[in-house]
Design a protein around this motif. Structure first.
Motif, PDB file in Angstrom:
ATOM      1  N   GLY A 183       0.869  -0.987   0.815  1.00  0.00           N
ATOM      2  CA  GLY A 183       0.067   0.394  -0.184  1.00  0.00           C
ATOM      3  C   GLY A 183       0.896   1.589   0.328  1.00  0.00           C
ATOM      4  O   GLY A 183       2.366   0.931   0.393  1.00  0.00           O
ATOM      5  N   THR A 184       0.006   2.405  -0.411  1.00  0.00           N
ATOM      6  CA  THR A 184       1.499   3.448  -0.573  1.00  0.00           C
ATOM      7  C   THR A 184       1.635   3.857   0.965  1.00  0.00           C
ATOM      8  O   THR A 184       2.843   4.159   0.553  1.00  0.00           O
ATOM      9  CB  THR A 184      -0.282   4.911  -0.704  1.00  0.00           C
ATOM     10  OG1 THR A 184      -0.801   5.061   0.844  1.00  0.00           O
ATOM     11  CG2 THR A 184      -0.476   4.668  -1.733  1.00  0.00           C
ATOM     12  N   GLU A 185       1.286   3.449   2.207  1.00  0.00           N
ATOM     13  CA  GLU A 185       2.351   3.188   3.054  1.00  0.00           C
ATOM     14  C   GLU A 185       3.473   2.295   3.008  1.00  0.00           C
ATOM     15  O   GLU A 185       4.833   2.697   3.882  1.00  0.00           O
ATOM     16  CB  GLU A 185       1.869   2.953   4.254  1.00  0.00           C
ATOM     17  CG  GLU A 185       1.368   1.205   4.302  1.00  0.00           C
ATOM     18  CD  GLU A 185       0.221   0.989   3.516  1.00  0.00           C
ATOM     19  OE1 GLU A 185      -0.015  -0.194   3.506  1.00  0.00           O
ATOM     20  OE2 GLU A 185      -0.190   1.371   2.954  1.00  0.00           O
ATOM     21  N   ASP A 186       3.763   1.640   2.477  1.00  0.00           N
ATOM     22  CA  ASP A 186       4.668   0.534   2.474  1.00  0.00           C
ATOM     23  C   ASP A 186       6.000   1.555   1.172  1.00  0.00           C
ATOM     24  O   ASP A 186       6.912   0.904   1.313  1.00  0.00           O
ATOM     25  CB  ASP A 186       4.768  -0.441   1.302  1.00  0.00           C
ATOM     26  CG  ASP A 186       4.237  -1.338   2.956  1.00  0.00           C
ATOM     27  OD1 ASP A 186       4.548  -1.249   3.709  1.00  0.00           O
ATOM     28  OD2 ASP A 186       3.022  -1.685   1.986  1.00  0.00           O
ATOM     29  N   SER A 187       5.983   2.656   0.581  1.00  0.00           N
ATOM     30  CA  SER A 187       6.746   3.999   0.014  1.00  0.00           C
ATOM     31  C   SER A 187       7.757   3.896   1.072  1.00  0.00           C
ATOM     32  O   SER A 187       7.375   4.522   2.597  1.00  0.00           O
ATOM     33  CB  SER A 187       5.672   4.870  -0.071  1.00  0.00           C
ATOM     34  OG  SER A 187       4.732   4.710  -1.502  1.00  0.00           O
ATOM     35  N   GLY A 188       8.849   4.692   0.272  1.00  0.00           N
ATOM     36  CA  GLY A 188      10.149   5.347   0.948  1.00  0.00           C
ATOM     37  C   GLY A 188      11.481   4.376   0.534  1.00  0.00           C
ATOM     38  O   GLY A 188      11.169   4.067  -0.680  1.00  0.00           O
ATOM     39  N   GLU A 189      12.440   4.532   1.630  1.00  0.00           N
ATOM     40  CA  GLU A 189      14.102   4.203   0.845  1.00  0.00           C
ATOM     41  C   GLU A 189      13.591   2.832   1.969  1.00  0.00           C
ATOM     42  O   GLU A 189      13.848   2.739   3.415  1.00  0.00           O
ATOM     43  CB  GLU A 189      15.143   5.451   1.420  1.00  0.00           C
ATOM     44  CG  GLU A 189      15.858   4.500   1.395  1.00  0.00           C
ATOM     45  CD  GLU A 189      16.774   5.871   1.258  1.00  0.00           C
ATOM     46  OE1 GLU A 189      17.211   6.873   0.916  1.00  0.00           O
ATOM     47  OE2 GLU A 189      17.186   5.993   3.106  1.00  0.00           O
ATOM     48  N   TYR A 190      14.491   1.893   1.676  1.00  0.00           N
ATOM     49  CA  TYR A 190      14.532   0.519   1.772  1.00  0.00           C
ATOM     50  C   TYR A 190      15.892   0.349   1.478  1.00  0.00           C
ATOM     51  O   TYR A 190      16.639   1.166   0.964  1.00  0.00           O
ATOM     52  CB  TYR A 190      14.428  -0.009   1.328  1.00  0.00           C
ATOM     53  CG  TYR A 190      12.088  -0.467   1.819  1.00  0.00           C
ATOM     54  CD1 TYR A 190      11.613  -1.461   2.744  1.00  0.00           C
ATOM     55  CD2 TYR A 190      11.531   0.441   1.045  1.00  0.00           C
ATOM     56  CE1 TYR A 190      10.207  -1.466   2.739  1.00  0.00           C
ATOM     57  CE2 TYR A 190      10.365   0.272   0.882  1.00  0.00           C
ATOM     58  CZ  TYR A 190       9.639  -0.729   1.942  1.00  0.00           C
ATOM     59  OH  TYR A 190       8.288  -0.793   2.335  1.00  0.00           O
ATOM     60  N   ILE A 191      16.872  -0.290   2.346  1.00  0.00           N
ATOM     61  CA  ILE A 191      18.249  -0.402   2.652  1.00  0.00           C
ATOM     62  C   ILE A 191      18.590  -1.648   3.217  1.00  0.00           C
ATOM     63  O   ILE A 191      18.167  -2.377   4.517  1.00  0.00           O
ATOM     64  CB  ILE A 191      18.599   0.552   3.274  1.00  0.00           C
ATOM     65  CG1 ILE A 191      19.052   2.339   3.169  1.00  0.00           C
ATOM     66  CG2 ILE A 191      20.744   0.305   3.526  1.00  0.00           C
ATOM     67  CD1 ILE A 191      19.384   3.431   4.355  1.00  0.00           C
ATOM     68  N   CYS A 192      19.671  -2.580   2.497  1.00  0.00           N
ATOM     69  CA  CYS A 192      19.807  -4.038   2.912  1.00  0.00           C
ATOM     70  C   CYS A 192      21.266  -3.437   3.131  1.00  0.00           C
ATOM     71  O   CYS A 192      22.232  -2.962   1.877  1.00  0.00           O
ATOM     72  CB  CYS A 192      19.680  -4.864   1.808  1.00  0.00           C
ATOM     73  SG  CYS A 192      20.250  -5.491   0.480  1.00  0.00           S
ATOM     74  N   ARG A 193      22.123  -3.888   4.065  1.00  0.00           N
ATOM     75  CA  ARG A 193      23.130  -3.728   4.610  1.00  0.00           C
ATOM     76  C   ARG A 193      23.478  -5.429   4.551  1.00  0.00           C
ATOM     77  O   ARG A 193      23.135  -5.918   5.201  1.00  0.00           O
ATOM     78  CB  ARG A 193      23.365  -3.184   5.681  1.00  0.00           C
ATOM     79  CG  ARG A 193      23.439  -2.098   5.708  1.00  0.00           C
ATOM     80  CD  ARG A 193      23.898  -0.844   7.005  1.00  0.00           C
ATOM     81  NE  ARG A 193      23.369   0.744   6.673  1.00  0.00           N
ATOM     82  CZ  ARG A 193      22.379   1.104   7.430  1.00  0.00           C
ATOM     83  NH1 ARG A 193      21.593   0.453   8.032  1.00  0.00           N
ATOM     84  NH2 ARG A 193      22.835   2.680   6.816  1.00  0.00           N
ATOM     85  N   ALA A 194      24.249  -5.955   4.044  1.00  0.00           N
ATOM     86  CA  ALA A 194      25.231  -6.889   3.853  1.00  0.00           C
ATOM     87  C   ALA A 194      26.439  -6.913   4.747  1.00  0.00           C
ATOM     88  O   ALA A 194      27.562  -6.192   4.977  1.00  0.00           O
ATOM     89  CB  ALA A 194      25.732  -7.509   2.323  1.00  0.00           C
ATOM     90  N   GLY A 195      26.554  -7.549   6.126  1.00  0.00           N
ATOM     91  CA  GLY A 195      27.791  -7.999   6.938  1.00  0.00           C
ATOM     92  C   GLY A 195      27.542  -6.542   7.876  1.00  0.00           C
ATOM     93  O   GLY A 195      26.418  -5.584   7.613  1.00  0.00           O
ATOM     94  N   THR A 196      28.306  -7.161   9.270  1.00  0.00           N
ATOM     95  CA  THR A 196      28.215  -5.648  10.264  1.00  0.00           C
ATOM     96  C   THR A 196      29.223  -5.069  10.556  1.00  0.00           C
ATOM     97  O   THR A 196      29.180  -4.278  11.337  1.00  0.00           O
ATOM     98  CB  THR A 196      28.164  -6.578  11.061  1.00  0.00           C
ATOM     99  OG1 THR A 196      28.735  -7.347  11.476  1.00  0.00           O
ATOM    100  CG2 THR A 196      26.913  -7.252  11.303  1.00  0.00           C
TER     101      THR A 196
END
Length: 108
Positions: free
Chosen positions: A80-93
């Motif tokens: 839904g529109t509430e899922d819009s935005g910036e997503y980030i995946c980070r590999a490793g710590t």
């Protein structure tokens, strides 16, 4: 003779079309009610720990949002529109590890 100059440039914020060092930016558009799948491609063996964030906060899994394949895939059902935005995946710590940014836009 040789002439050399040094410049210090400061910017506030990040323009939407560029990503910081070690990051890749992808722009994704989805239709409300459909399914959204984001993939964080990692080739390392063994695979590093992968973390997903949305708008700067750790993403919580629920009935609609699930991570698959050791965290490499984020699947969101019935977006839904509430899922819009910036997503980030980070590999490793460790600092400096690769991260992938997705700018997601949902059309209703």
């Amino acid at each position: 003779g040789e002439d050399s100059r040094s410049f210090h440039i400061s910017t506030q914020g990040t323009p939407p079309s560029t990503a910081g060092a070690g990051e890749t930016l992808s722009s994704i558009t989805a239709v409300a009610g459909g399914q959204l799948t984001l993939e964080c491609p990692v080739d390392a063996v063994p695979p590093p720990r992968i973390e997903w964030h949305r708008e700067g906060s750790p993403l919580r899994e629920d009935a609609r949002r699930q991570t698959l394949a050791e965290g490499r895939i984020l699947r969101i059902q019935a977006v839904g529109t509430e899922d819009s935005g910036e997503y980030i995946c980070r590999a490793g710590t460790m600092p400096g590890n690769t991260s992938l940014r997705f700018q997601v836009e949902i059309h209703g």
